[in-house]
Design a protein around this motif. Sequence first.
Motif, short mmCIF file in Angstrom:
data_model
loop_
_atom_site.label_atom_id
_atom_site.label_comp_id
_atom_site.label_asym_id
_atom_site.label_seq_id
_atom_site.Cartn_x
_atom_site.Cartn_y
_atom_site.Cartn_z
N THR A 10 35.22 -53.50 -8.25
CA THR A 10 34.07 -52.91 -8.94
C THR A 10 33.68 -53.83 -10.09
OG1 THR A 10 35.41 -51.72 -10.55
CG2 THR A 10 34.95 -50.59 -8.44
N LEU A 11 32.52 -53.60 -10.65
CA LEU A 11 32.08 -54.38 -11.79
C LEU A 11 33.05 -54.22 -12.96
CD1 LEU A 11 30.09 -56.24 -13.20
CD2 LEU A 11 28.67 -54.23 -13.71
N ASN A 12 33.53 -53.01 -13.16
CA ASN A 12 34.49 -52.78 -14.25
C ASN A 12 35.78 -53.56 -14.04
OD1 ASN A 12 32.82 -51.13 -15.76
ND2 ASN A 12 33.56 -49.25 -14.79
N SER A 17 39.13 -58.27 -15.47
CA SER A 17 39.77 -59.54 -15.09
C SER A 17 39.25 -60.70 -15.93
CB SER A 17 39.52 -59.85 -13.61
OG SER A 17 40.13 -58.92 -12.79
N LEU A 18 37.93 -60.77 -16.07
CA LEU A 18 37.33 -61.87 -16.83
C LEU A 18 37.69 -61.79 -18.31
CD1 LEU A 18 33.79 -62.07 -15.18
CD2 LEU A 18 35.83 -63.47 -14.70
N THR A 19 37.75 -60.59 -18.84
CA THR A 19 38.15 -60.41 -20.25
C THR A 19 39.56 -60.94 -20.45
OG1 THR A 19 36.71 -58.49 -20.49
CG2 THR A 19 38.48 -58.71 -22.09
N GLY A 20 40.44 -60.64 -19.52
CA GLY A 20 41.82 -61.14 -19.60
C GLY A 20 41.90 -62.66 -19.50
N LEU A 21 41.08 -63.23 -18.63
CA LEU A 21 41.08 -64.69 -18.49
C LEU A 21 40.52 -65.39 -19.72
CD1 LEU A 21 39.80 -65.08 -14.80
CD2 LEU A 21 42.04 -65.81 -15.68
N TYR A 38 38.04 -71.72 -16.82
CA TYR A 38 36.65 -71.64 -16.36
C TYR A 38 36.58 -71.68 -14.83
CZ TYR A 38 34.87 -72.05 -21.14
OH TYR A 38 34.57 -71.83 -22.45
N TRP A 39 37.47 -72.44 -14.19
CA TRP A 39 37.49 -72.47 -12.73
C TRP A 39 37.85 -71.08 -12.20
CZ3 TRP A 39 41.06 -71.51 -8.89
CH2 TRP A 39 40.70 -71.92 -7.60
N LYS A 40 38.85 -70.43 -12.82
CA LYS A 40 39.26 -69.08 -12.39
C LYS A 40 38.15 -68.07 -12.63
CE LYS A 40 44.17 -69.83 -13.06
NZ LYS A 40 45.33 -69.53 -13.92
N TYR A 61 21.53 -59.29 -11.52
CA TYR A 61 22.02 -58.19 -12.35
C TYR A 61 23.34 -58.58 -13.02
CZ TYR A 61 24.55 -53.92 -13.46
OH TYR A 61 25.32 -52.97 -14.10
N LEU A 62 24.23 -59.17 -12.25
CA LEU A 62 25.54 -59.56 -12.75
C LEU A 62 25.41 -60.56 -13.91
CD1 LEU A 62 28.50 -58.95 -12.03
CD2 LEU A 62 28.46 -60.99 -10.61
N PHE A 63 24.54 -61.56 -13.71
CA PHE A 63 24.39 -62.60 -14.74
C PHE A 63 23.57 -62.14 -15.94
CE2 PHE A 63 25.87 -65.42 -11.35
CZ PHE A 63 26.82 -66.14 -12.05
N SER A 64 22.96 -60.99 -15.85
CA SER A 64 22.32 -60.42 -17.04
C SER A 64 23.27 -59.47 -17.76
CB SER A 64 21.02 -59.71 -16.67
OG SER A 64 21.28 -58.57 -15.90
N THR A 65 24.23 -58.90 -17.02
CA THR A 65 25.18 -57.95 -17.60
C THR A 65 26.40 -58.64 -18.21
OG1 THR A 65 24.51 -56.30 -15.96
CG2 THR A 65 26.62 -55.93 -17.07
N LEU A 66 27.01 -59.56 -17.48
CA LEU A 66 28.27 -60.17 -17.93
C LEU A 66 28.17 -60.86 -19.29
CD1 LEU A 66 29.80 -61.59 -14.61
CD2 LEU A 66 30.51 -59.57 -15.91
N PRO A 67 27.13 -61.64 -19.57
CA PRO A 67 27.09 -62.30 -20.88
C PRO A 67 27.13 -61.30 -22.05
CG PRO A 67 25.50 -63.30 -19.43
CD PRO A 67 26.03 -62.06 -18.73
N GLN A 68 26.47 -60.19 -21.89
CA GLN A 68 26.46 -59.18 -22.96
C GLN A 68 27.83 -58.54 -23.13
OE1 GLN A 68 23.40 -56.44 -21.80
NE2 GLN A 68 21.78 -57.97 -21.94
N VAL A 69 28.44 -58.19 -22.04
CA VAL A 69 29.72 -57.49 -22.09
C VAL A 69 30.85 -58.43 -22.53
CG1 VAL A 69 31.44 -56.25 -20.70
CG2 VAL A 69 29.01 -55.85 -20.32
N LEU A 70 30.84 -59.66 -22.01
CA LEU A 70 31.92 -60.60 -22.29
C LEU A 70 31.69 -61.43 -23.55
CD1 LEU A 70 32.42 -61.98 -18.66
CD2 LEU A 70 33.84 -60.28 -19.84
N GLU A 71 30.47 -61.37 -24.07
CA GLU A 71 30.08 -62.19 -25.22
C GLU A 71 30.29 -63.68 -24.94
OE1 GLU A 71 31.98 -60.62 -28.73
OE2 GLU A 71 31.02 -58.67 -28.49
#
Length: 158
Positions: A10-12, A17-21, A38-40, A61-71
Amino acid sequence: MSDKPKYNTTLNDLIESLTGLLAPLQDSSIELDNTAVYWKVGLHIQHHIDAHFDKQNYSAYLFSTLPQVLEVSRDILYHCVKFYKMYPQFNPVSNNIGWSHYKILMSIKSPDERKTYEQIVADKKINVSDLITMIRKKDENLFTLERSQLPALSEFPY
């Protein structure tokens, strides 16, 4: 039962996962090779996109959402995915090639030409500015010059 990582998430789950990386990159006290991170990141995002190929405009949608959430900037996330796509089996040639080098190397479409530049950077310990100059000039004579003989570039375009 498979030991293979599951990317059909899921997106969550992806955000977690990305937050942890990315978390260790935020901590300046930790010495970390951000190239592998960055490769991971690119691997996780691309596999997530592949798992949701049936959803129209999902990657937008993903590339508009992830930058905001992940900063994290959208450009970095795009570069991560491009990096994964260009190096699906990431095996660093040398410790002399860092993320900034790879961002420049990804501008080279030919895999053979890119590999040649990678080897030059690894062997001669070429810095990013000199790599940019070499690529811009595409002068075969530059391949034989020592690092100190390469013309310096006054500005970094990225």
